[in-house]
Every structure is written in structure tokens, then in C-alpha cells.
Design a protein around this motif. Sequence first.
Motif, PDB file in Angstrom:
ATOM      1  N   ALA A 190       0.844  -1.200   0.000  1.00 33.77           N
ATOM      2  CA  ALA A 190       0.000   0.000   0.000  1.00 33.77           C
ATOM      3  C   ALA A 190       0.880   1.252   0.000  1.00 33.77           C
ATOM      4  O   ALA A 190       1.966   1.260   0.592  1.00 33.77           O
ATOM      5  CB  ALA A 190      -0.909  -0.012   1.221  1.00 33.77           C
ATOM      6  N   ASP A 191       0.384   2.313  -0.645  1.00 35.82           N
ATOM      7  CA  ASP A 191       1.223   3.504  -0.855  1.00 35.82           C
ATOM      8  C   ASP A 191       1.592   4.237   0.441  1.00 35.82           C
ATOM      9  O   ASP A 191       2.755   4.581   0.649  1.00 35.82           O
ATOM     10  CB  ASP A 191       0.563   4.466  -1.861  1.00 35.82           C
ATOM     11  N   GLY A 192       0.599   4.428   1.306  1.00 38.43           N
ATOM     12  CA  GLY A 192       0.892   5.166   2.535  1.00 38.43           C
ATOM     13  C   GLY A 192       1.926   4.425   3.381  1.00 38.43           C
ATOM     14  O   GLY A 192       2.882   5.032   3.882  1.00 38.43           O
ATOM     15  N   SER A 193       1.764   3.126   3.506  1.00 41.07           N
ATOM     16  CA  SER A 193       2.710   2.320   4.286  1.00 41.07           C
ATOM     17  C   SER A 193       4.097   2.337   3.650  1.00 41.07           C
ATOM     18  O   SER A 193       5.118   2.341   4.357  1.00 41.07           O
ATOM     19  CB  SER A 193       2.212   0.882   4.381  1.00 41.07           C
ATOM     20  N   ASN A 244      -1.638   2.001  -5.334  1.00 39.32           N
ATOM     21  CA  ASN A 244      -1.595   3.446  -5.191  1.00 39.32           C
ATOM     22  C   ASN A 244      -3.001   4.047  -5.232  1.00 39.32           C
ATOM     23  O   ASN A 244      -3.532   4.343  -6.300  1.00 39.32           O
ATOM     24  CB  ASN A 244      -0.727   4.014  -6.321  1.00 39.32           C
ATOM     25  N   ASN A 245      -3.582   4.210  -4.037  1.00 40.27           N
ATOM     26  CA  ASN A 245      -4.897   4.872  -3.973  1.00 40.27           C
ATOM     27  C   ASN A 245      -4.776   6.303  -3.476  1.00 40.27           C
ATOM     28  O   ASN A 245      -5.773   6.950  -3.172  1.00 40.27           O
ATOM     29  CB  ASN A 245      -5.885   4.056  -3.120  1.00 40.27           C
ATOM     30  N   ARG A 246      -3.521   6.783  -3.373  1.00 34.88           N
ATOM     31  CA  ARG A 246      -3.271   8.163  -2.941  1.00 34.88           C
ATOM     32  C   ARG A 246      -4.050   8.499  -1.674  1.00 34.88           C
ATOM     33  O   ARG A 246      -4.607   9.586  -1.544  1.00 34.88           O
ATOM     34  CB  ARG A 246      -3.650   9.144  -4.053  1.00 34.88           C
ATOM     35  N   SER A 247      -4.078   7.528  -0.776  1.00 33.60           N
ATOM     36  CA  SER A 247      -4.902   7.748   0.418  1.00 33.60           C
ATOM     37  C   SER A 247      -4.519   6.793   1.546  1.00 33.60           C
ATOM     38  O   SER A 247      -3.915   5.747   1.314  1.00 33.60           O
ATOM     39  CB  SER A 247      -6.372   7.574  -0.003  1.00 33.60           C
ATOM     40  N   TYR A 248      -4.861   7.201   2.761  1.00 33.51           N
ATOM     41  CA  TYR A 248      -4.876   6.308   3.904  1.00 33.51           C
ATOM     42  C   TYR A 248      -6.294   5.739   3.954  1.00 33.51           C
ATOM     43  O   TYR A 248      -7.071   6.022   4.887  1.00 33.51           O
ATOM     44  CB  TYR A 248      -4.602   7.073   5.199  1.00 33.51           C
ATOM     45  N   ALA A 249      -6.653   4.949   2.951  1.00 38.24           N
ATOM     46  CA  ALA A 249      -8.058   4.571   2.768  1.00 38.24           C
ATOM     47  C   ALA A 249      -8.638   3.877   3.996  1.00 38.24           C
ATOM     48  O   ALA A 249      -9.780   4.130   4.382  1.00 38.24           O
ATOM     49  CB  ALA A 249      -8.189   3.678   1.544  1.00 38.24           C
ATOM     50  N   THR A 250      -7.856   3.019   4.621  1.00 36.53           N
ATOM     51  CA  THR A 250      -8.404   2.258   5.742  1.00 36.53           C
ATOM     52  C   THR A 250      -8.863   3.183   6.868  1.00 36.53           C
ATOM     53  O   THR A 250      -9.830   2.900   7.565  1.00 36.53           O
ATOM     54  CB  THR A 250      -7.395   1.211   6.256  1.00 36.53           C
TER      55      THR A 250
HETATM   56 MG    MG Z   1      -3.243   3.962   0.373  1.00 40.49          MG
END
Ligand code: MG
Length: 519
Positions: A416-419, A443-449
Motif C-alpha cells: 500500500a502507498d501510505g505504508s 496506489n490509492n493516494r490515500s490512507y483509505a483504511t
Molecule cells: Mg493507500
Amino acid sequence: MNGAEALVRTLLAGGVDTCFANPGTSEMHFVAALDRFPAMRCVLGLFEGVVTGAADGYARMAEKPAATLLHLGPGLANGLANLHNARRAMTPMVNVVGDHATHHRIHDAPLASDVIGVATPFSHWVRMGESADTISADGAAAIAAALEPPGRIATLVLPADTAWTDPKDPTIHAVPPVPARPAVDAAKIADAVRRIRAGGASVGLMLNGAAMRAGPLDLAGRIKAATGCRIFAPTSNGRTERGAGRFAVERVPYVVDMALETLKDVRTLILVGARAPVAFFAYPGKPSVVTPPDCEIVPLADLHEDLTGTLEALVEALGAGRTAPPLQSFAPPPLPGAYDAITPEGLAAAVAALLPEGAIVVDEGITGGRRFMPGTVAARPHDWLNLTGGAIGDGLPMAVGAAIARPDRPVVVLQADGSAMYTNQGLWTMAREGLNVTVVLLNNRSYATLVGELANVGAKNAGPTALGMFSLDRPAIDWCQMARSMGVEAVRPETMGDFARAFVEGTSGKGPLLIDVPI
Ligand SMILES: [Mg+2]
Ligand SMILES: Cc1ncc(C[n+]2csc(CCOP(=O)(O)OP(=O)(O)O)c2C)c(N)n1
């Protein structure tokens, strides 16, 4: 021979031949000693989280500890989050932390800190290496401590003068005997057998640790086939051998409601190297314990006990030896169409279909990664390494370590991108060491969780400032440029066909590749 050299020789004699390092002035004698011992492979990490995470991934795959070399209290502190994950994975590790020379301590120089205090909560064994005369014995004791089942974190502090002084006696100490995994009491086995016989599908065995390898899983599969009981594993496991030809366990889901649903019919849960399952977090109005209130928890084998022997004894007593276990057969999902848009389902199907035999999958996929584990249950045989302690930033480092431990096997990291941003320096080590790693950057450009968790904990009135804490698109991170700047090839696929081609290319063994996947 000085103390540092004595320690390097002790490590080599004890089978520790890989050292992940981020050194400073106080570790110079250890670094200088490395040139005289080419058998010690020393790997540079550009942040201590890479160093400890790599040592974790290495040991999970090499089945022996690596050493780390860290710079005083602050260097160790930078590496603690991944030491925490390693501790949760029951990973053996020997940390060597340089410190000021003993006579320098009274001056409270800028880098001075309570190193033992920093190390203690994240280590099972901690020792100050006070003298060159005892440092070889200390090093050997550290290895023994790390090797003690089920696998432990040992931290040895190496003051600079201990490193630079010549020991009076040049003896290199051998690793003292390590206790074997004790066998489980026959009475406890007999009790478990009675419960399994009586309870059928209302009984579950909960496995973990060393029981997650193909051999013990096969035994668990026989027990299930013979008795109808269920076989579970925790949400996160250090290393699981899975895929075609292996027995697949039921994993307790991360999401509390799903965990409750999975376990709702279980009345007896027998623990084989596992703890009783609890929710990752507490949520208002939801239980912390995810087994039903009337479910009896029966501790059979502790983490450090002989888990394979326990399962063998159960198989024997239940007469399950001749029952064929229900093993997975290779049944990949159909590949998505080459011109299809990239979707989470498509990605999971492509990885399941294309994962090479013997691949090592490092899973720090977080929300974007949830579909991969179910999808690969019938993929070619592979190993799966979970994020065990919930401290994100372990994926890229673990991939480094796993690839160094097993250069013969492709490593795929679902990242995951943020991690990834916690320890993106891991890419540089992949390039420098020419490692066979394919990074699937989700890459969802987010801390989606965390968007979901905000609702789950019942936080009210979240506005743009709160939601802004979870968005990574202002500015967006250019992962291809980031990878290339550290020497790692990168591609950004636009279709499922692009992704599949890149994945096959990446896993074919030509060095690291980052696939920047828009999700
Ligand atoms: Mg993310
Ligand atoms: C060391 C550490 N710091 C912070 C967190 C809290 N945290 C959990 S998930 C997460 C964001 C994950 O974002 P990403 O890796 O992009 O995954 P996504 O949610 O987008 O799937 C954060 C900050 C954590 N688990 N560990």
C-alpha cells in the motif's frame, strides 16, 4: 583482534552471516572488522526501519537470525516499529547497538541515551557488552537467546571501547545449547482428542507460528478430514506455506463483525501455538473477544512448544493418519482481458494466475490488498508473510530481507502507498543488492483504511480537516520517479494487460521492478 572482531567472529561461528546495518562513529570498529571477514554479508539500509524490517524478512525465510548494526539509542529507536513487528512474528534477531565508550558516559554527550531503556520493551533479551574480554561470550549468549523457541529478539549493546580494546583471551565462544521445543503433556493431548471427537464442527483448532508450514498444515488437514473439526489461523501470520498442494486454514478476518461471523459456531477453540483471537482494535459497542461468549478456550500447545509433535500426536490418537487431507489444487482464476480496466478484482485474479511457483509474497497491501489472500489460495505453491504487529512500514524492508535470504525465489510485495512511504528507502537497497523483488504498489493516494476506521469508531462530525489527514493527493507522489531515483525500474500500467506483462517481467528474476498500480 579487538572486541569488534571477536564479536564478528562469534556471530559467524554461531551461523549468523548476514548483517543489516546503518552505522555511525561508535560502530566503526565493527564496520572495519567486516573487511577481514567476507563471509559476513553486510547490507546497508538508509533508515533503521529498513534495517530491522529486513532482518525480520530475512529470518522468516532463512529460518535463522540476521544481525543488525544500529547507532546508539536514536538509531535503535528509529528501528523499533519493525522490531515490534518482528517480535509479533516470533522472528529470531540479534541486534548489535553501538554506544559511547564507557569512560565517555559521564559526560552525557549529545548522542547519549538510555539504550537499555529503549531496547527493553521490544527485546526478549538485552545485555550491555561492558568489556572486550566478555564480548564473545555475550555475542554467543545473544544468538542463543534469539534462537530460543519460538524465536526471540536479542539486543546486545556494544560500547565503543569494548569494540576497540583487544580481549586478553582470544577465545571465540560457541553458542550455548538452545532448549528444544518441549513436547506437550500426554494428558493435554488426550483431553483435546476427547473434545475433538465429541464436538465435530463446533470444535476449532487455532494454529500459528511453526504450525503454519506445509507439514504441520497437512497434519491439521488430516484431523479436519477425519473429525469434521475446523482449522483456523490468526489474521496475521509470520509465514504461511500455502497454495496448490497445501491445506488451507480459515483465517480469522480483521474486521470484527466478519471475525464474529467466522467464529460464531465454535464452542471449543483449541490453541496450537496461537493465542485466543481478539479484535485488532476496540470499537464502541463491539466485543474485544471475537469468539462467542460460551466458547471454551483450551490452551493445548504454547508458542514455544513442539507444535508439529502436538499435531502428530493428535493425528495418531484420532486415527487420522490414513485420512487424506483436503489439499488445494492449482485452480487459477481466469486472467482478466488485456484491455480491461484495472480493478481490485482483476489485480487479485492476475496475481493468483501469474504468481510463480516458490514465490515469497510480502503482504502490506492494507485495504487494496484484502482480495489477494483469498484469491491466491489455489495459486502455485508459495509463502505468505503478513504484517504481524500492525506497525506499517514493514513491506519493502521485509521484501529486502526475504530476497537476500532466498535469492533463488522471486519476491512479490503487495504494498500500500501510505505504508510504503514509511520506509521507501528499502527501494534503494533492492537496487544496490540487485534483488529479485517485484513491488506491486497499490496506489490509492490515500490512507483509505482510516476513512473506514473513522466511521467504525463512531467519530462524529468529520469535516475536511479530518478527512484531509487521510488523503495523499496534495501533492500526489510520483512513485515511478521515486523508484527510478533510487535505481529501481518502474512502470505505471493502464490496463490489466499492461499489469500482467509487468508482473511477469518483474517476477522473472532480472532485479527489482516497481509497478505503480492506480487503484
Ligand atoms: Mg493507500
Ligand atoms: C507505525 C504506524 N503508524 C501509523 C499507523 C496507523 N495507520 C494504519 S493504516 C494507515 C494508513 C495506511 O495507508 P495505506 O498504506 O496507503 O493503505 P490503505 O489504507 O490506503 O489501503 C495508518 C497511518 C500504523 N498502523 N502504524
